[in-house]
Design a protein around this motif. Structure first.
Motif, PDB file in Angstrom:
ATOM      1  N   VAL A  58      39.567  40.483  37.023  1.00  0.00           N
ATOM      2  CA  VAL A  58      38.211  40.974  36.756  1.00  0.00           C
ATOM      3  C   VAL A  58      37.709  41.779  37.943  1.00  0.00           C
ATOM      4  N   ASP A  66      29.285  41.060  28.206  1.00  0.00           N
ATOM      5  CA  ASP A  66      29.969  41.154  29.500  1.00  0.00           C
ATOM      6  C   ASP A  66      31.251  40.317  29.546  1.00  0.00           C
ATOM      7  N   HIS A 125      34.855  41.884  30.317  1.00  0.00           N
ATOM      8  CA  HIS A 125      35.662  41.413  31.449  1.00  0.00           C
ATOM      9  C   HIS A 125      37.078  41.061  31.006  1.00  0.00           C
TER      10      HIS A 125
END
Length: 444
Positions: free
Chosen positions: A187, A245, A249
């Motif tokens: 990430v 999100d 990711h």
């Protein structure tokens, strides 16, 4: 005449009112000749003035019956012809039929409510029993129990949502030994590449960096676009949603973890389905290991020979199970690549309603890729009458790309259960391998 009907009052029955209602409520008048003491003509009974009307009060059958009595059983006013004996008898019979029908309807609805309540209670009891068995018997002894007949039978019925993520995690496994720490590193690397991408314009003299940034830009743009288009009806993967999100990711981290594969459209539905049942790190671990399976890796890396082998194996099984439909689809030009590709890439998460898709995921993770083709033929069998009436390639392909939202999961699994994954005494593995060998020899 209308004014007389709605506002007429006998001089002994009280003063007139604007709506023709009496100051006190009364029951329907039995059929008899009109007399000077008749309380008059009432279209519908009016509640007592002591009971205020409320728009929230629902009309019950008894109130409808009272209104029907007023309409049918009352005598006519003096300025209209009196009812004949035949009319009185006819109206009485109609009233009795209406009352009888209303009572039967009320009894039927009460019986249906009782049956629905009993079914709901039984389902809740079955769910509680299944959860207890998974938590107390199967999951603690997974290595020995996951192949047990009792476990497999309960698995086929669908995993309870509260244990689905744990069962999927153990069924997928972690042959790649991916760790949460590795996920965190990937990430961070994807975030750093975003920064590098923004600086590409200032290093025009470095051709290799520009080339790398250009490829990465396309990948990141595609991920950003697909995340917002993943399960749009749920509104949780769109910008500002709680899963936007985390899904971004996972996909960005995988593109960095496997640059040889990168990101391919369809991956977002796999990752999102996992994310709905696991936490973020476990979803990435499961996602990475799931994509490492032969069928997924072949389709996501666009390995044409292997993809063709799967298509041909599917067509052979389709003819073995649904010969008429197989011939019809071939005649109108609906080839497997028009719909099977999307079905396999997303494990049915995009074309099917979500509740049906996760049920297929349950058994797919139990039985392997063979079940994917079995489920595909089960879908075609369920909608065979619809597809046999299709004469246009585009219309049939569009139907198969997005299946009806009202699909019955139980009916689908009943159709899947009847599908055979063998043909001419050969198992699915033998069929697939034979097509791979044939394609390999032709290539040579």
């Amino acid at each position: 005449m209308l004014r007389n009907l709605f506002s007429w009052r006998h001089k002994d029955g009280g003063s007139n009112t604007s709506d023709g209602a009496s100051s006190t409520s009364s029951s329907p008048i039995p059929s008899s000749p009109v007399s000077s003491t008749s309380p008059g003509w009432r279209i519908f009974s009016r509640p007592s003035p002591r009971t205020p009307r409320s728009p929230d009060i629902k009309i019950r059958n008894s109130e409808v019956e009272a209104g029907s009595a007023g309409l049918i059983m009352e005598n006519r006013p003096n300025n209209l012809p009196a009812k004949t004996a035949y009319e009185q008898l006819k109206h009485k019979q109609e009233y009795q039929q209406m009352v009888s029908a209303a009572k039967k309807k009320e009894l039927r609805e009460a019986k249906e409510r009782k049956k629905a309540q009993a079914n709901l209670q039984r389902q809740e009891e079955q769910l509680a029993s299944a959860v207890a068995m998974w938590n107390n018997e199967f999951l603690p002894k997974w290595e020995t129990m996951h192949t047990h007949k009792k476990c497999r039978e309960l698995w086929w019925q669908g995993l309870p949502s509260c244990v689905r993520g744990r069962v999927w995690k153990m069924a997928i496994g972690n042959e790649l030994n991916v760790t949460p720490q590795l996920y965190g590193i990937m990430v961070q690397r994807s975030v750093e590449k975003l920064v590098t991408l923004s600086e590409c314009g200032s290093v025009a003299s470095q051709d290799d960096v520009i080339s790398d940034c250009g490829d990465l830009e396309g990948t990141l743009d595609l991920i950003h676009l697909d995340v917002s288009r993943t399960f749009p009806h749920l509104c949780i993967f769109q910008k500002g949603g709680p899963y936007h999100d985390p899904l971004h990711h996972i996909l960005g981290a995988y593109a960095c973890y496997r640059p040889d594969v990168g990101y391919v459209q369809g991956m977002s539905f796999l990752a999102a389905t996992l994310l709905l049942n696991m936490d973020e790190a476990d979803s990435f671990i499961a996602f990475s290991n799931l994509l490492n399976r032969p069928a997924h890796m072949a389709f996501f890396r666009v390995d044409q020979p292997v993809m063709c082998a799967y298509y041909q194996a599917f067509e052979e099984l389709l003819v073995a199970n649904l010969p008429s439909l197989g011939d019809h689809l071939k005649n109108i030009g609906v080839t497997p690549d028009l719909y099977i590709l999307d079905w396999l890439l997303t494990v049915f998460s995009r074309p099917l309603p979500l509740d049906a898709a996760v049920r297929i995921w349950d058994v797919y993770l139990r039985d392997g890729e063979e079940f994917l083709l079995r489920a595909a033929i089960g879908i075609l069998k369920m909608y065979e009458p619809v597809l046999m009436n299709q004469e246009c390639t585009a219309t049939a392909a569009q139907f198969l790309t997005r299946l009806p939202e009202d699909l019955c999961v139980d009916a689908l699994f009943k159709a899947i259960a009847s599908v055979r994954t063998s043909a001419q005494k050969r198992t699915f593995t033998h069929i697939l391998q034979a097509h791979m060998d044939a394609i390999g020899s032709n290539a040579v």
